[in-house]
Design a protein around this motif. Sequence first.
Motif, PDB file in Angstrom:
ATOM      1  N   UNK A  93      26.804  52.095  84.524  1.00  0.00           N
ATOM      2  CA  UNK A  93      27.703  51.062  85.044  1.00  0.00           C
ATOM      3  C   UNK A  93      27.393  49.712  84.422  1.00  0.00           C
ATOM      4  N   UNK A  94      26.082  49.387  84.346  1.00  0.00           N
ATOM      5  CA  UNK A  94      25.692  48.114  83.742  1.00  0.00           C
ATOM      6  C   UNK A  94      26.086  48.075  82.268  1.00  0.00           C
ATOM      7  N   UNK A  95      25.877  49.210  81.565  1.00  0.00           N
ATOM      8  CA  UNK A  95      26.248  49.258  80.150  1.00  0.00           C
ATOM      9  C   UNK A  95      27.748  49.072  79.968  1.00  0.00           C
ATOM     10  N   UNK A  96      28.531  49.720  80.843  1.00  0.00           N
ATOM     11  CA  UNK A  96      29.980  49.584  80.764  1.00  0.00           C
ATOM     12  C   UNK A  96      30.412  48.155  81.067  1.00  0.00           C
ATOM     13  N   UNK A  97      29.771  47.559  82.099  1.00  0.00           N
ATOM     14  CA  UNK A  97      30.117  46.179  82.429  1.00  0.00           C
ATOM     15  C   UNK A  97      29.770  45.247  81.271  1.00  0.00           C
ATOM     16  N   UNK A  98      28.592  45.474  80.655  1.00  0.00           N
ATOM     17  CA  UNK A  98      28.187  44.647  79.523  1.00  0.00           C
ATOM     18  C   UNK A  98      29.159  44.824  78.367  1.00  0.00           C
ATOM     19  N   UNK A 100      32.213  45.821  78.600  1.00  0.00           N
ATOM     20  CA  UNK A 100      33.477  45.204  79.002  1.00  0.00           C
ATOM     21  C   UNK A 100      33.455  43.698  78.813  1.00  0.00           C
ATOM     22  N   UNK A 101      32.305  43.083  79.190  1.00  0.00           N
ATOM     23  CA  UNK A 101      32.171  41.629  79.003  1.00  0.00           C
ATOM     24  C   UNK A 101      32.235  41.268  77.528  1.00  0.00           C
ATOM     25  N   UNK A 102      31.528  42.057  76.708  1.00  0.00           N
ATOM     26  CA  UNK A 102      31.539  41.770  75.275  1.00  0.00           C
ATOM     27  C   UNK A 102      32.946  41.937  74.697  1.00  0.00           C
ATOM     28  N   UNK A 103      33.632  42.991  75.122  1.00  0.00           N
ATOM     29  CA  UNK A 103      35.004  43.202  74.646  1.00  0.00           C
ATOM     30  C   UNK A 103      35.903  42.056  75.091  1.00  0.00           C
ATOM     31  N   UNK A 107      37.739  39.633  72.678  1.00  0.00           N
ATOM     32  CA  UNK A 107      39.192  39.510  72.757  1.00  0.00           C
ATOM     33  C   UNK A 107      39.606  38.060  72.975  1.00  0.00           C
ATOM     34  N   UNK A 108      38.848  37.388  73.855  1.00  0.00           N
ATOM     35  CA  UNK A 108      39.169  35.980  74.121  1.00  0.00           C
ATOM     36  C   UNK A 108      38.961  35.133  72.871  1.00  0.00           C
ATOM     37  N   UNK A 109      37.843  35.393  72.168  1.00  0.00           N
ATOM     38  CA  UNK A 109      37.575  34.642  70.940  1.00  0.00           C
ATOM     39  C   UNK A 109      38.657  34.918  69.892  1.00  0.00           C
ATOM     40  N   UNK A 110      39.033  36.196  69.772  1.00  0.00           N
ATOM     41  CA  UNK A 110      40.088  36.545  68.815  1.00  0.00           C
ATOM     42  C   UNK A 110      41.407  35.881  69.196  1.00  0.00           C
TER      43      UNK A 110
END
Length: 206
Positions: A93-98, A100-103, A107-110
């Motif tokens: 769950x933590x890996x997925x959340x991390x 997700x945050x990175x994505x 995405x926001x930066x892009x």
Amino acid sequence: MKTINEYKRMTLADQVLIPAFLAVVLGLSGCQQEEGSAEKAGQKIDRAYEKGEQKIEQSRIDATQKLEAAKESLDQQADRTTQYIEESTEASKEALEKAGDEIEQTTEAAGQELERAKEAAIDRAQTAGEYIDDSVISLKVKAALVNDPMLQASQIEVTTVNGIVKLSGTVGSQQDVDRALEIAVNQQNVKSVQSDLIVKTAPSAE
């Protein structure tokens, strides 16, 4: 004579009774021995039964203890398995959340980069469009001035910046200045007109 006979009868009676008595005594003694043997056998059976019950009880206790130990071991294994699953699930769950945050950050930066590129492209397009529009405006104004009969002899330069037309050069009279201003301001997309026109005076005759 009578006494002798009585003695003989008593002796015979004694001879009969004594063996009978002995037989009874021996019989009773035998019965006592049999009763003693039976009692001992009963005691042995009782002891064997008690030992059997004790062994059965001990076997039941041992089996119960083994079952309890096996159950406790299974419970511990189940707890460890559950804990491992929970830890693995939490880590996933933590890996997925991390991720997700990175994505989301990527995405926001892009998106921001695309927005900046879009704005830059719009600015460049606007600049290019404005340049083209200014050039077009200058050409239209100049063509209109050249085609006007009053201004054919005039030398008028036309420059345009952001729709603002600037006229410079020489004309023959103030009327030519007014006419040039009128022609320029009436052209399409012209916002305003500035005049740097100079009236050329005719040389005086001597």
